[in-house]
Design a protein around this motif. Structure first.
Motif, PDB file in Angstrom:
ATOM      1  N   VAL A 126       0.812  -1.235   0.000  1.00  0.00           N
ATOM      2  CA  VAL A 126       0.000   0.000   0.000  1.00  0.00           C
ATOM      3  C   VAL A 126       0.837   1.273   0.000  1.00  0.00           C
ATOM      4  O   VAL A 126       0.342   2.341  -0.330  1.00  0.00           O
ATOM      5  N   GLY A 127       2.090   1.174   0.394  1.00  0.00           N
ATOM      6  CA  GLY A 127       2.922   2.381   0.447  1.00  0.00           C
ATOM      7  C   GLY A 127       2.484   3.310   1.572  1.00  0.00           C
ATOM      8  O   GLY A 127       1.931   2.862   2.583  1.00  0.00           O
ATOM      9  N   ASP A 128       2.723   4.590   1.397  1.00  0.00           N
ATOM     10  CA  ASP A 128       2.350   5.576   2.424  1.00  0.00           C
ATOM     11  C   ASP A 128       0.826   5.542   2.583  1.00  0.00           C
ATOM     12  O   ASP A 128       0.091   5.868   1.651  1.00  0.00           O
ATOM     13  N   PHE A 129       0.366   5.153   3.736  1.00  0.00           N
ATOM     14  CA  PHE A 129      -1.090   5.014   3.879  1.00  0.00           C
ATOM     15  C   PHE A 129      -1.673   6.166   4.694  1.00  0.00           C
ATOM     16  O   PHE A 129      -0.965   6.879   5.405  1.00  0.00           O
ATOM     17  N   VAL A 130      -2.979   6.326   4.566  1.00  0.00           N
ATOM     18  CA  VAL A 130      -3.671   7.454   5.189  1.00  0.00           C
ATOM     19  C   VAL A 130      -3.843   7.204   6.690  1.00  0.00           C
ATOM     20  O   VAL A 130      -4.310   6.136   7.095  1.00  0.00           O
ATOM     21  N   VAL A 131      -3.448   8.187   7.486  1.00  0.00           N
ATOM     22  CA  VAL A 131      -3.636   8.064   8.934  1.00  0.00           C
ATOM     23  C   VAL A 131      -4.657   9.080   9.450  1.00  0.00           C
ATOM     24  O   VAL A 131      -5.213   8.919  10.530  1.00  0.00           O
ATOM     25  N   TRP A 132      -4.857  10.121   8.682  1.00  0.00           N
ATOM     26  CA  TRP A 132      -5.895  11.107   9.033  1.00  0.00           C
ATOM     27  C   TRP A 132      -6.679  11.396   7.763  1.00  0.00           C
ATOM     28  O   TRP A 132      -6.074  11.520   6.695  1.00  0.00           O
ATOM     29  N   THR A 133      -7.985  11.466   7.854  1.00  0.00           N
ATOM     30  CA  THR A 133      -8.768  11.629   6.628  1.00  0.00           C
ATOM     31  C   THR A 133      -9.311  13.046   6.498  1.00  0.00           C
ATOM     32  O   THR A 133      -9.506  13.743   7.502  1.00  0.00           O
TER      33      THR A 133
END
Ligand code: GLU
Length: 318
Positions: free
Chosen positions: A175-182
């Motif tokens: 996934v690589g750099d994944f989302v931690v805050w949306t």
């Protein structure tokens, strides 16, 4: 946010997302989690994961809690409802930003997709290529209406799964750099789980193996936040429909509430769930009576298939 463990007894959590009602598949996972906890003396926390999900309809939280109770599952602490206080997640974001480990990202799905040569077939998640990172990484978390991503370095993450043994994951490649805050102004599932597991002192996680990949991401977040060793995890095979897909609406109404409304007693539902854990409990059993009978030795290694005859067996005689 250091792990709070007043005593040294292990801690687990039941963490339903109150988005769809509980069905036979996730009920089985909750049952196994609860049985292991009660057998081994783990403290049980109820946590309602109502962030980063489709909108939670009014009444769903109460209903989820009620259904767990109807199955005979109980807990020692909670419920903690994630949406009630976002401050712990903001504080984690500030810490990640100070360490230069996260950055805001406004790229669209299409822009992200065009940077990777061929997204894997069937992937609903696209890999975020490191080349898309901004040149400057800000040192402060100052935009809650934007997606923020964690910098994922190359390298493998090893998990020692209590059910599956050692599992190696390559998060940078998957996934690589994944989302931690949306950009909806709330933490992603990955961040919320890590912050809560840490602050609630969770040491044991039991869940479906659709979340195995997430365990790798969560291990990276544990490290990034300086939280020490992640909880021990156990990822169980899922219940699937006879088309091999994960149990869902397309397989008919398998909600626990549906059977309950039809007059199926909880003991019968539990007897089916027990059978799916390799235990013959006859026609009816209580959750309490299953303590000590279900273990990693009894639970089948393969996925379970929910068949029409299971539905007939449940509803027979009502
Ligand atoms: N809330 C998630 C679910 O209902 C479980 C997350 C977890 O156990 O980490 O699928």
């Amino acid at each position: 946010m250091s792990p709070a463990r007043p005593d040294q007894s292990p801690v687990t959590r039941l963490a339903p997302s109150p988005t769809g009602a509980l069905h036979l598949g996730n009920a089985r996972t909750f049952l196994v989690n609860w049985l292991l906890a009660r057998q081994h003396g783990w403290r049980v926390i109820l946590r309602i994961e109502d962030l980063d999900t489709p909108r939670v309809k009014p009444g769903m939280i109460e209903r989820t809690i009620e259904t767990l109770g109807w199955l005979g599952l109980d807990w020692d602490d909670g419920p903690l409802v994630q949406s009630h206080d976002l401050e712990p997640y903001r504080s984690a974001m500030r810490r990640l930003a100070e360490r230069g480990l996260v950055y805001p990202c406004t790229l669209t799905r299409r822009e992200i997709e065009s940077a990777v040569s061929a997204p894997n077939e069937g992937d609903h998640e696209i890999r975020f290529d490191a080349s898309l990172r901004p040149a400057e990484i800000p040192r402060c978390f100052d935009g809650e209406a934007t997606n923020w991503r964690l910098i994922v370095e190359d390298g493998r993450v090893s998990l020692d799964d209590a059910f599956r043994g050692r599992v190696d994951l390559d998060i940078a490649a998957s996934v690589g750099d994944f989302v931690v805050w949306t950009k909806r102004g709330c933490p992603s599932y990955q961040l919320a789980v890590v912050v809560d597991d840490a602050r609630q002192g969770v040491t044991e996680i039991v869940r479906g193996d659709d979340l195995l990949d997430s365990a790798g991401r969560q291990a990276l977040l544990y490290r990034a936040l300086g939280l020490g060793k992640p909880p021990r995890c156990c990822h169980l095979p899922l219940v699937r429909g006879d088309d091999g897909r994960r149990l869902a609406k397309r397989h008919g109404d398998t909600r626990i509430d549906h059977y309950r409304e039809m007059g199926v007693p909880s003991g019968r539902v539990l007897a089916l769930l027990a059978r799916w854990c390799g235990v013959d409990a006859g026609d009816s059993v209580s959750a309490r009576d299953l303590i000590g009978r279900v273990s990693f030795d009894t639970i089948p290694r393969e996925d379970i298939t929910f068949r029409a005859e299971d539905d007939r067996w449940l509803t027979d005689g009502v």
